[in-house]
Design an enzyme around this catalytic site. Structure first.
Site, PDB file in Angstrom:
ATOM      1  N   SER A 135       0.732  -1.225   0.035  1.00  0.00           N
ATOM      2  CA  SER A 135       0.163   0.073  -0.052  1.00  0.00           C
ATOM      3  C   SER A 135       0.931   1.206   0.175  1.00  0.00           C
ATOM      4  O   SER A 135       1.691   1.469   0.943  1.00  0.00           O
ATOM      5  CB  SER A 135      -0.711   0.034   1.347  1.00  0.00           C
ATOM      6  OG  SER A 135      -1.744   1.250   1.434  1.00  0.00           O
ATOM      7  N   LYS A 161      -0.926  -0.876  -4.452  1.00  0.00           N
ATOM      8  CA  LYS A 161      -1.955  -0.331  -4.158  1.00  0.00           C
ATOM      9  C   LYS A 161      -1.728   1.298  -3.765  1.00  0.00           C
ATOM     10  O   LYS A 161      -0.971   1.549  -3.276  1.00  0.00           O
ATOM     11  CB  LYS A 161      -2.868  -1.014  -2.923  1.00  0.00           C
ATOM     12  CG  LYS A 161      -3.918  -0.044  -2.169  1.00  0.00           C
ATOM     13  CD  LYS A 161      -4.402  -0.834  -1.156  1.00  0.00           C
ATOM     14  CE  LYS A 161      -4.707  -0.037   0.424  1.00  0.00           C
ATOM     15  NZ  LYS A 161      -5.114  -1.112   1.184  1.00  0.00           N
ATOM     16  N   LEU A 162      -2.634   2.234  -4.492  1.00  0.00           N
ATOM     17  CA  LEU A 162      -2.074   3.609  -4.408  1.00  0.00           C
ATOM     18  C   LEU A 162      -3.237   4.135  -3.679  1.00  0.00           C
ATOM     19  O   LEU A 162      -4.556   4.037  -3.684  1.00  0.00           O
ATOM     20  CB  LEU A 162      -2.077   4.415  -5.699  1.00  0.00           C
ATOM     21  CG  LEU A 162      -1.334   4.072  -6.704  1.00  0.00           C
ATOM     22  CD1 LEU A 162      -1.448   4.898  -7.890  1.00  0.00           C
ATOM     23  CD2 LEU A 162       0.116   3.902  -6.060  1.00  0.00           C
ATOM     24  N   LYS A 163      -2.755   5.120  -2.613  1.00  0.00           N
ATOM     25  CA  LYS A 163      -3.755   5.695  -1.569  1.00  0.00           C
ATOM     26  C   LYS A 163      -4.308   6.863  -2.455  1.00  0.00           C
ATOM     27  O   LYS A 163      -3.453   7.595  -3.210  1.00  0.00           O
ATOM     28  CB  LYS A 163      -3.260   5.861  -0.381  1.00  0.00           C
ATOM     29  CG  LYS A 163      -2.965   5.131   0.634  1.00  0.00           C
ATOM     30  CD  LYS A 163      -4.362   4.379   1.082  1.00  0.00           C
ATOM     31  CE  LYS A 163      -3.988   3.564   2.403  1.00  0.00           C
ATOM     32  NZ  LYS A 163      -5.257   3.055   2.850  1.00  0.00           N
ATOM     33  N   ASP A 189      -7.084   2.862  -3.155  1.00  0.00           N
ATOM     34  CA  ASP A 189      -7.913   2.821  -1.936  1.00  0.00           C
ATOM     35  C   ASP A 189      -8.219   4.264  -1.411  1.00  0.00           C
ATOM     36  O   ASP A 189      -7.200   4.961  -1.142  1.00  0.00           O
ATOM     37  CB  ASP A 189      -7.087   2.140  -0.716  1.00  0.00           C
ATOM     38  CG  ASP A 189      -7.812   2.159   0.572  1.00  0.00           C
ATOM     39  OD1 ASP A 189      -9.156   2.421   0.700  1.00  0.00           O
ATOM     40  OD2 ASP A 189      -7.272   1.490   1.494  1.00  0.00           O
ATOM     41  N   GLU A 214     -11.094   0.447  -3.649  1.00  0.00           N
ATOM     42  CA  GLU A 214     -11.182   0.115  -2.116  1.00  0.00           C
ATOM     43  C   GLU A 214     -12.145   1.249  -1.561  1.00  0.00           C
ATOM     44  O   GLU A 214     -11.498   2.520  -1.645  1.00  0.00           O
ATOM     45  CB  GLU A 214     -10.080   0.043  -1.608  1.00  0.00           C
ATOM     46  CG  GLU A 214     -10.096  -0.631  -0.106  1.00  0.00           C
ATOM     47  CD  GLU A 214      -8.733  -0.987   0.446  1.00  0.00           C
ATOM     48  OE1 GLU A 214      -7.889  -1.319  -0.374  1.00  0.00           O
ATOM     49  OE2 GLU A 214      -8.697  -1.104   1.785  1.00  0.00           O
ATOM     50  N   ASP A 239     -13.860  -1.972   2.530  1.00  0.00           N
ATOM     51  CA  ASP A 239     -12.774  -2.246   3.706  1.00  0.00           C
ATOM     52  C   ASP A 239     -13.460  -1.732   4.895  1.00  0.00           C
ATOM     53  O   ASP A 239     -14.398  -2.381   5.637  1.00  0.00           O
ATOM     54  CB  ASP A 239     -11.652  -1.307   3.474  1.00  0.00           C
ATOM     55  CG  ASP A 239     -10.663  -1.613   4.598  1.00  0.00           C
ATOM     56  OD1 ASP A 239     -10.933  -1.807   5.764  1.00  0.00           O
ATOM     57  OD2 ASP A 239      -9.623  -0.728   4.607  1.00  0.00           O
ATOM     58  N   LYS A 263      -9.942  -7.632   7.366  1.00  0.00           N
ATOM     59  CA  LYS A 263      -9.041  -7.309   8.172  1.00  0.00           C
ATOM     60  C   LYS A 263      -9.692  -7.660   9.571  1.00  0.00           C
ATOM     61  O   LYS A 263     -10.774  -7.265  10.006  1.00  0.00           O
ATOM     62  CB  LYS A 263      -8.931  -5.879   8.443  1.00  0.00           C
ATOM     63  CG  LYS A 263      -8.103  -5.157   7.276  1.00  0.00           C
ATOM     64  CD  LYS A 263      -8.093  -3.457   7.530  1.00  0.00           C
ATOM     65  CE  LYS A 263      -7.593  -2.802   6.296  1.00  0.00           C
ATOM     66  NZ  LYS A 263      -7.541  -1.392   6.506  1.00  0.00           N
ATOM     67  N   GLY A 291      -4.423  -4.822   5.841  1.00  0.00           N
ATOM     68  CA  GLY A 291      -3.203  -4.716   6.718  1.00  0.00           C
ATOM     69  C   GLY A 291      -3.594  -3.237   7.772  1.00  0.00           C
ATOM     70  O   GLY A 291      -4.352  -2.566   7.217  1.00  0.00           O
TER      71      GLY A 291
END
Ligand code: OSB
Ligand code: MG
Length: 368
Positions: A135, A161-163, A189, A214, A239, A263, A291
């Site tokens: 991430s 995964k890019l925020k 996300d 996400e 999520d 999670k 995570g």
């Protein structure tokens, strides 16, 4: 099993680099560990709540409080404690799932160590190693982002995964696709940073063939996610909204998500996490392991969970050195883009006493 003593221990681990999301920037991991002692074994749990209630309503001081005042007494006062009995014993107390998950994890670890069984074995792991993603936080510039992604791709991570947040979404995705090509497994996300009225904007991500987006909308907006799904080609993964197996069942029925991020802390523990896995598998919904910047303790359990058959996408189960220069357990090391599922009893890892002491900021014991 009788629990005789419980330790609530606070640690502070510096992160190797600041981690910025749509809800804030973390520079250290302030975590709460739960240690239970029984006649035969010791067990460790990790509470994934963060310092402030920005990801969800839980935060680490509140978790310590509810554990001390309500959760630990409800479990430790019994003469017959089992891991499967923890959630039913705690059911009268509403919410506080991350705190409950930490206590259940510690009891499960103690139980399995006493039985000489591993987490993977007990949860139903079918793989010896799991493919890993990473991430990547929001950066100050596209150059900085491309440098960070280059490092992770070179390290062997199988999925990026890019925020994202409003103002940092289409451009970073386009830049990473442009640099690394169409074969890179890529997802984003939003941590609930958008509104349903952003649907047309989010549809601009569709041409980049993302694995998923996400949690674009608020935790409580299950119906709006179902509406949004009709405007996007990119699959929606939830999520924050998935707080239990019941919530997962509702989300699937409504069409609010096509993929689920599991999670254990968010859903009240590894046993509920497995129920969500089973439910999703029955509905043909792919899952992957999320995570929460865990130490080696939570990471060990997450890697075991991610080895269940329905975890068909790489998780945010990154190596220890993605987070910390010194973990409290022996570090998890990426090998060819995989982490190995521990096989020793319980979590298969324990804190290294010197390392643990060096990062401990507080400790209290509760006894029965
Ligand atoms: O939304 O998945 C999230 C970290 C902290 C809180 C929430 C999230 C995350 C991550 C990082 O994305 C996952 C990890 O590498 O542990
Ligand atoms: Mg997320």
């Amino acid at each position: 099993m009788k629990v005789t003593d419980v330790e609530l221990r606070r640690i502070e681990l510096p992160l190797v680099a600041p981690f910025r999301t749509s809800f804030g920037t973390e520079t250290t991991r302030d975590a709460l560990l739960v240690r239970v002692l029984t006649a035969d074994a010791e067990g460790w749990g990790e509470c994934v709540a963060m310092e402030s209630p920005l990801y969800s309503s839980e935060y680490v001081d509140a978790c310590a409080d509810v554990l001390r005042r309500f959760l630990v007494p409800a479990v430790a006062s019994s003469d017959r404690v089992t891991a499967a009995g923890v959630a039913p014993a705690l059911a009268p107390f509403r919410g506080h799932r991350m705190a409950k998950a930490a206590l259940e994890m510690a009891v499960l670890d103690a139980e399995l160590r006493a039985q000489d069984r591993s987490f993977g074995d007990a949860l139903g792991a079918v793989h010896e190693r799991v493919p890993c993603g990473v991430s990547v936080g929001i950066m100050d510039s596209l150059d900085e982002l491309l440098d960070a992604v280059t490092g992770y791709v070179e390290a062997g991570y199988q999925r990026i995964k890019l925020k994202i947040e409003p103002g940092w979404d289409v451009e970073p995705v386009a830049a990473v696709r442009d640099r690394f090509g169409d074969d890179l497994m890529l997802q984003v996300d939003a941590n609930a940073a958008y509104r349903l009225s952003d649907a047309r904007h989010l549809a601009r991500l569709d041409p980049y063939d993302l694995l998923l987006i996400e949690q674009p909308l608020d935790e409580e907006e299950m119906l709006a996610h179902a509406d949004l799904a009709r405007h996007l080609r990119t699959p929606i993964c939830l999520d924050e909204s998935i707080t239990s197996a019941r919530a997962a069942a509702d989300a699937i029925r409504l069409g609010a998500c096509q993929i689920v991020n599991i999670k254990p802390g968010r859903v009240g523990g590894y046993l509920e996490a497995r129920r969500i896995h089973d439910l999703c598998q029955a509905h043909g919904i792919p899952v992957w392991c999320g995570g929460m910047l865990e130490t080696g303790l939570g990471r060990a359990a997450n890697v075991a969970l991610a080895a269940l058959p329905g975890f068909t996408l790489p998780g945010d189960t990154s190596a220890s050195d993605r987070y910390f220069s010194m973990d409290i357990t022996e570090p998890f090391v990426l090998e060819d883009g995989y982490l190995t599922v521990p096989r020793s009893p319980g979590l298969g890892v324990t804190p290294v006493p010197d390392r643990l002491d060096a990062v401990t900021t507080a400790s209290e014991w509760l006894s029965w």
